[in-house]
Write an enzyme that holds these catalytic residues in place. Structure first.
Site, short mmCIF file in Angstrom:
data_model
loop_
_atom_site.label_atom_id
_atom_site.label_comp_id
_atom_site.label_asym_id
_atom_site.label_seq_id
_atom_site.Cartn_x
_atom_site.Cartn_y
_atom_site.Cartn_z
N ARG A 58 -15.04 -5.67 3.76
CA ARG A 58 -13.87 -6.51 3.44
C ARG A 58 -14.25 -7.88 2.89
O ARG A 58 -13.58 -8.38 1.99
CB ARG A 58 -12.91 -6.60 4.62
CG ARG A 58 -13.41 -7.27 5.86
CD ARG A 58 -12.85 -6.64 7.10
NE ARG A 58 -13.66 -5.49 7.45
CZ ARG A 58 -13.19 -4.35 7.91
NH1 ARG A 58 -11.91 -4.18 8.08
NH2 ARG A 58 -14.02 -3.38 8.22
N THR A 59 -15.33 -8.48 3.40
CA THR A 59 -15.66 -9.83 2.93
C THR A 59 -16.08 -9.79 1.46
O THR A 59 -15.60 -10.57 0.64
CB THR A 59 -16.78 -10.45 3.79
OG1 THR A 59 -16.36 -10.41 5.16
CG2 THR A 59 -17.04 -11.89 3.41
N LYS A 86 -39.20 -6.37 -3.61
CA LYS A 86 -40.55 -6.40 -4.17
C LYS A 86 -41.34 -7.59 -3.63
O LYS A 86 -42.42 -7.89 -4.11
CB LYS A 86 -40.48 -6.51 -5.70
CG LYS A 86 -39.80 -5.34 -6.39
CD LYS A 86 -39.86 -5.53 -7.90
CE LYS A 86 -39.05 -4.49 -8.63
NZ LYS A 86 -38.93 -4.83 -10.06
N ARG A 108 -24.19 -13.92 1.84
CA ARG A 108 -24.27 -13.44 3.23
C ARG A 108 -25.73 -13.11 3.51
O ARG A 108 -26.38 -12.45 2.69
CB ARG A 108 -23.40 -12.20 3.43
CG ARG A 108 -23.67 -11.52 4.77
CD ARG A 108 -22.68 -10.43 5.08
NE ARG A 108 -21.40 -10.99 5.49
CZ ARG A 108 -20.44 -10.28 6.07
NH1 ARG A 108 -20.61 -8.99 6.28
NH2 ARG A 108 -19.30 -10.85 6.42
N HIS A 136 -19.32 -18.21 9.91
CA HIS A 136 -18.62 -17.34 8.97
C HIS A 136 -17.31 -18.06 8.66
O HIS A 136 -16.23 -17.67 9.12
CB HIS A 136 -18.36 -15.98 9.63
CG HIS A 136 -17.90 -14.89 8.71
ND1 HIS A 136 -17.55 -15.12 7.40
CD2 HIS A 136 -17.72 -13.57 8.93
CE1 HIS A 136 -17.17 -13.96 6.85
NE2 HIS A 136 -17.27 -13.02 7.75
#
Ligand code: NCD
Length: 316
Positions: A58-59, A86, A108, A136
């Site tokens: 959802r975010t 990498k 995030r 958040h």
């Protein structure tokens, strides 16, 4: 209008009037999102890059939709397939992207503080979409908007945040926001899922759901964050549900008009009874998702206004 921030890294850095400004603007975006023509040009010409180093449904979806509705060019980086795999460092990835002149970077990351670090290295506005156990902010803001619309105010409310507090950045950001707006916050959950520095927050702590929910206006449930646990936090999910899962009987201790919230994703039958989650008379879980898009539109709009007002800072 008052919103001075350059980045949205946490609720910690916002003043109450900035929170109110953002929520007021978000209210107008709720109306836009409910209309047939959902476009505005608030971010026209700007580039938004979403970098999600942790899974999200959802975010990420709502940040993408928010940017598109405001006319930005939106790019989602597939971080699982990126050069990070990498061996490139977070900072090198950020500097590479920075050279492409993004205006808004949505990040995030599983490590607390990683997003703040990144914000020091780039010269665009950075929005924290969740960093480790830390913050958040857009989740707390969308929760605040949901509460304000359901209760008609965002002060002098009694809010119980329940469950896995220790692993929850959602709980932390909500605690800070609700405190700034002068609400009473209770934390309810087993002692093993309470953070050790909890006394610093000046909240009431309960390990009994019936006592913790007594007469509250808002019941905010949290997901049991199994991916952040290394065993031993709860005896079993069955036992956890019995003691801390929200069902009709436990909810009956809250006020008759108390609302039920959950940031998602939900573990039905672990922290919440599916019937309560789906009860449209009590649960505002779908409204939270709707408010999420509007709040992210408001946040990016306000940061973009500041970006346009300020001369660009030199990269450090
Ligand atoms: C939350 C998160 O990622 O912190 N989810 C979300 O953003 N809707 C809560 C969680 O994962 O339990």
């Amino acid at each position: 209008m008052s919103f001075r921030a350059k980045h949205l890294l946490g609720i910690e850095h916002l003043a109450p009037d900035e929170i109110t400004t953002l929520l007021d603007l978000a209210d107008s975006y709720v109306d836009l999102n409910r209309s047939k023509s959902k476009h505005s040009d608030a971010l026209a010409g700007l580039t938004q890059i979403n970098m999600f180093f942790e899974n999200s449904t959802r975010t990420q979806a709502s940040f993408e939709l928010a940017g598109k509705r405001l006319g930005a060019d939106v790019m989602n980086m597939a971080m699982q397939a990126s050069s990070i795999k990498k061996g490139e460092t977070l900072i090198d990835t950020a500097l590479t992207l920075n050279a492409m002149h993004p205006d808004l970077l949505v990040v995030r990351h599983p490590h607390s503080g990683a997003v703040n670090l990144l914000a020091e290295k780039v010269n665009c506005a950075v929005l924290n979409a969740g960093d480790g156990y830390h913050e958040h902010p857009t989740q707390a803001l969308l929760d605040a908007l949901t509460i304000r619309r359901a209760k008609g105010r965002l002060h002098r409310l009694s809010v119980a945040i329940c469950g896995d507090i220790a692993h929850s950045r959602v709980a932390r950001s909500n605690l800070i926001l609700l405190g700034k707006m002068e609400n009473r916050v209770r934390l309810v959950g087993p002692p093993t899922l309470m953070p050790s520095q909890i006394s610093e927050f000046g909240v009431e702590v309960y390990d009994d759901m019936r006592e913790g929910l007594a007469d509250v206006d808002v019941v905010m449930m949290l997901r049991l964050q199994k991916e952040r646990m290394d065993g031993g936090f709860i005896p079993s999910e069955r036992e956890y549900y019995h003691r801390f899962g929200l069902d009709a009987e436990k909810l009956s201790y809250a006020k008759d008009d108390a609302i039920v919230m959950h940031p998602g994703p939900m573990n039905r039958g672990v922290e919440i009874d599916g019937l309560i989650a789906d009860d449209i008379n009590r649960s505002v879980i779908q409204e939270q998702v709707e408010m999420g898009v509007a709040v992210r539109m408001a946040a990016m709009d306000l940061l973009a206004r500041n970006l346009r007002a300020e001369p660009k800072e030199v990269l450090v």
